[in-house]
Motif scaffolding. Structure first.
Motif, PDB file in Angstrom:
ATOM      1  N   ASP A   1       0.814  -1.212   0.000  1.00  0.00           N
ATOM      2  CA  ASP A   1       0.000   0.000   0.000  1.00  0.00           C
ATOM      3  C   ASP A   1       0.847   1.260   0.000  1.00  0.00           C
ATOM      4  OD1 ASP A   1      -2.905  -0.949   0.343  1.00  0.00           O
ATOM      5  OD2 ASP A   1      -1.823  -2.099   1.859  1.00  0.00           O
ATOM      6  N   GLN A   2       2.034   1.191   0.608  1.00  0.00           N
ATOM      7  CA  GLN A   2       2.918   2.352   0.595  1.00  0.00           C
ATOM      8  C   GLN A   2       4.351   1.906   0.820  1.00  0.00           C
ATOM      9  OE1 GLN A   2       2.019   5.155   3.700  1.00  0.00           O
ATOM     10  NE2 GLN A   2       2.241   3.681   5.350  1.00  0.00           N
ATOM     11  N   VAL A   3       5.260   2.693   0.288  1.00  0.00           N
ATOM     12  CA  VAL A   3       6.693   2.500   0.496  1.00  0.00           C
ATOM     13  C   VAL A   3       7.233   3.776   1.107  1.00  0.00           C
ATOM     14  CG1 VAL A   3       8.920   2.039  -0.592  1.00  0.00           C
ATOM     15  CG2 VAL A   3       6.858   0.942  -1.488  1.00  0.00           C
ATOM     16  N   VAL A   4       7.898   3.662   2.254  1.00  0.00           N
ATOM     17  CA  VAL A   4       8.424   4.849   2.933  1.00  0.00           C
ATOM     18  C   VAL A   4       9.898   4.630   3.237  1.00  0.00           C
ATOM     19  CG1 VAL A   4       6.193   5.398   3.971  1.00  0.00           C
ATOM     20  CG2 VAL A   4       7.831   4.039   5.250  1.00  0.00           C
ATOM     21  N   HIS A   5      10.603   5.736   3.400  1.00  0.00           N
ATOM     22  CA  HIS A   5      12.031   5.688   3.726  1.00  0.00           C
ATOM     23  C   HIS A   5      12.253   6.452   5.025  1.00  0.00           C
ATOM     24  CE1 HIS A   5      16.343   5.414   3.173  1.00  0.00           C
ATOM     25  NE2 HIS A   5      16.446   6.719   3.356  1.00  0.00           N
ATOM     26  N   LEU A   6      12.958   5.839   5.966  1.00  0.00           N
ATOM     27  CA  LEU A   6      13.278   6.474   7.236  1.00  0.00           C
ATOM     28  C   LEU A   6      14.668   7.072   7.176  1.00  0.00           C
ATOM     29  CD1 LEU A   6      12.015   4.080  10.066  1.00  0.00           C
ATOM     30  CD2 LEU A   6      11.060   6.261   9.363  1.00  0.00           C
ATOM     31  N   ALA A   7      14.796   8.315   7.663  1.00  0.00           N
ATOM     32  CA  ALA A   7      16.099   8.986   7.698  1.00  0.00           C
ATOM     33  C   ALA A   7      16.069  10.017   8.810  1.00  0.00           C
ATOM     34  CB  ALA A   7      16.410   9.653   6.363  1.00  0.00           C
ATOM     35  N   PRO A   8      17.217  10.335   9.419  1.00  0.00           N
ATOM     36  CA  PRO A   8      17.243  11.331  10.497  1.00  0.00           C
ATOM     37  C   PRO A   8      17.255  12.753   9.959  1.00  0.00           C
ATOM     38  CG  PRO A   8      19.431  10.442  10.155  1.00  0.00           C
ATOM     39  CD  PRO A   8      18.524   9.706   9.214  1.00  0.00           C
ATOM     40  N   ASP A   9      16.744  13.668  10.767  1.00  0.00           N
ATOM     41  CA  ASP A   9      16.760  15.095  10.447  1.00  0.00           C
ATOM     42  C   ASP A   9      17.175  15.851  11.694  1.00  0.00           C
ATOM     43  OD1 ASP A   9      15.684  17.322   8.436  1.00  0.00           O
ATOM     44  OD2 ASP A   9      15.003  17.849  10.443  1.00  0.00           O
ATOM     45  N   ARG A  10      17.982  16.892  11.540  1.00  0.00           N
ATOM     46  CA  ARG A  10      18.501  17.607  12.705  1.00  0.00           C
ATOM     47  C   ARG A  10      17.395  18.288  13.508  1.00  0.00           C
ATOM     48  NH1 ARG A  10      23.868  18.536  13.294  1.00  0.00           N
ATOM     49  NH2 ARG A  10      25.242  17.851  11.610  1.00  0.00           N
TER      50      ARG A  10
END
Length: 534
Positions: free
Chosen positions: A498-507
């Motif tokens: 149903d969805q593809v997401v990407h996890l990444a850090p942000d300051r």
């Protein structure tokens, strides 16, 4: 933050910091200390309910009420003329503890996720500074406490009015309330509460032990005057405040478990050194400063962790649960020092026991270093029944290595509501075992299986992922460096995600997601995108 610190000072007036008030009523040190346990017990009992009220109605309404009660209890200390009256005042003073969860929740909700950890370390620093001020006030002339109590009462009333005017928008009234709020028992039983409460108590207990026992240590071991001992203690506790800010900074850039372990490993030999009463100026003073820095960094680190992982919609109740349990633990180091000194007449054995406790804490964190990160998740109230939406999450170890605890919390929260496939780009390969172990600890009812895949995934690899999903497992697909997003997109198409997401850090925003692709392969709406820590 400073206002909550003032309420903390009020909470400690009945007890060791208010010793002169007890002597005025003819109470011995032991009797006054026993009376001082009443605010501690009352405070522990009210923190979780107060946090739940603050989450529902906002700190704007709770803090003024608590400030008013605290101001009246401060004035009542001057008027109480009997032990029953003092008991009643002690109960009223204990209600000032309700300010902690309300204030902590307001701070967490006021900042974006990436800044909440630093804000909570400043919160810890403010409490340490006010504690230092309360200790320093005991060095004032004998006639000054009455004037100080009146000033404190007036400042508390002013703070209540200011909080009512400024704390607007603490709770989002436009958002629909959750279908249910996690109850007190659910919060207290959560693994995150147990882990954080222990380290909150150990770290805060070190600061408490400094504030409560260091004046007596300096007087008895080195012959300092009481005034100089209080001033020295106040300066040492103030040093904890600066160290708490440093702890928030370190935990943002390094693994929090490693920071805590380093703090306790540093404090242990310093406490052992102090047990043998070395020369004050050359050895003991620097050692005490080192102990203050160690415990301050540890406290700032734990408070930073709370700010990073507590869901904003019940942040007050979360902090209330952690601090309620932690406060009981935090009293143990000071009671140990006082009790052993009363029996032995020396601080040597007590300080050696504290050093042993610090060594045990460091060893426990080393042996179970994965447990703390894996437990960083609190119960989340459901706004709708769980659905069977399928989400593919991609992440790279190089991007999220410093926030593995947050990653595991986010994935565990999503896995309780959606079918989940994790496409992980490990670097080095050991990170894969760390992720899988953390998910297994956090999701004991799930089957976590790992497999390797190429880019594009081979049909038999896609079939293996589909079979695992059909069996109710959570697949972790390991791919080569740089392939996390492309592999997740291709796999998502092939298994009809149903969805593809990407996890990444942000300051600023902390651990954030970006929706790479949304598709509608099923009937019904697409599930809401992943929100990492709320």
């Amino acid at each position: 933050m400073s206002g909550v610190g003032l309420l903390y000072l009020t909470w400690t007036l009945v007890g060791p910091f208010g010793l002169d008030i007890g002597r005025r009523h003819g109470l011995t040190v032991g009797e006054w200390a026993l009376l001082g346990t009443i605010p501690v017990v009352v405070g522990m009992l009210v923190r979780v309910p107060a946090g739940m009220i603050a989450d529902r109605y906002g700190a704007r309404h709770l803090l003024p009420a608590v400030s008013t009660v605290a101001a009246l209890s401060v004035l009542a200390l001057q008027l109480a003329d009997s032990v029953p009256a003092l008991v009643g005042v002690a109960c009223a003073v204990g209600l000032a503890s309700a300010a902690f969860p309300a204030g902590a929740g307001a701070i967490i909700r006021a900042f974006p996720p990436g800044r909440r950890g630093a804000a909570m370390s400043l919160f810890a620093a403010a409490v340490c500074l006010v504690t230092a001020g309360g200790i320093a006030s005991r060095a004032l002339p004998v006639g000054a406490p009455d004037i100080g109590l009146r000033i404190l009462a007036g400042v508390l009333l002013g703070y209540g009015l200011l909080a009512h005017r400024l704390l607007r928008g603490d709770v989002d009234r436009s958002a629909p309330p959750p279908a249910r709020h996690p109850g007190p028992l659910a919060l207290i039983r959560a693994p995150a509460t147990r882990h954080l409460a222990v380290w909150f108590g150990v770290s805060g207990g070190g600061v408490n032990a400094l504030g409560l026992t260091m004046p007596s240590y300096l007087v008895n071991a080195y012959g300092l005057s009481a005034r100089n001992a209080f001033v020295g203690t106040a300066a040492t506790v103030a040093l904890c405040a600066g160290a708490a800010v440093l702890g928030g900074w370190l935990s943002r850039r390094h693994d929090s478990t490693a920071v805590l372990r380093g703090c306790y490993a540093t404090v242990a030999p310093l406490l052992l050194l102090l047990a043998f009463h070395p020369p004050l100026a050359a050895v003991a003073a620097p050692a005490l400063a080192g102990v203050a820095v160690g415990f301050g960094v540890a406290l700032g680190t734990v408070c930073s962790l709370i700010g990073r992982v507590a869901p904003a919609h019940h942040a007050s109740a979360t902090y209330g649960a952690v601090s309620a349990v932690g406060s009981a633990i935090a009293m143990l180091p000071a009671l140990l020092v006082i009790g052993v000194y009363g029996i032995d007449g020396s601080y040597t054995i007590a300080l050696m026991l504290l050093a042993g406790g610090a060594v045990a804490s460091a060893g426990n964190l080393h042996a179970r270093r994965r447990w703390l990160s894996a437990a960083m998740h609190f119960p989340v109230p459901a706004t709708a029944p769980p659905d069977a939406a399928l989400t593919v999450v991609s992440l790279s170890a190089r991007q999220v290595r410093s926030q593995f605890g947050d990653v595991i919390s986010a994935l565990a929260a999503l896995a309780t509501r959606h079918e989940l496939v994790v496409v992980f780009e490990p670097d080095p390969a050991a990170d894969a075992a760390r992720l899988i172990t953390g998910l297994r600890l956090r999701l004991p009812a799930h089957t976590i299986l790992a497999l390797s895949a190429g880019t594009p995934p081979h049909p038999h690899e896609t079939a293996a992922v589909a079979e695992q999903l059909e069996a109710g497992a959570l697949p972790v697909v390991l791919v080569a460096a740089g392939d996390a997003i492309p592999a997740a997109l291709m796999l998502g198409d092939q298994i009809h995600a149903d969805q593809v997401v990407h996890l990444a850090p942000d300051r600023v925003d902390g651990l954030v997601h970006s929706v790479v692709r949304e598709v509608r392969h099923r009937t019904g709406p697409i599930p809401p995108p992943l929100r990492s820590l709320e």
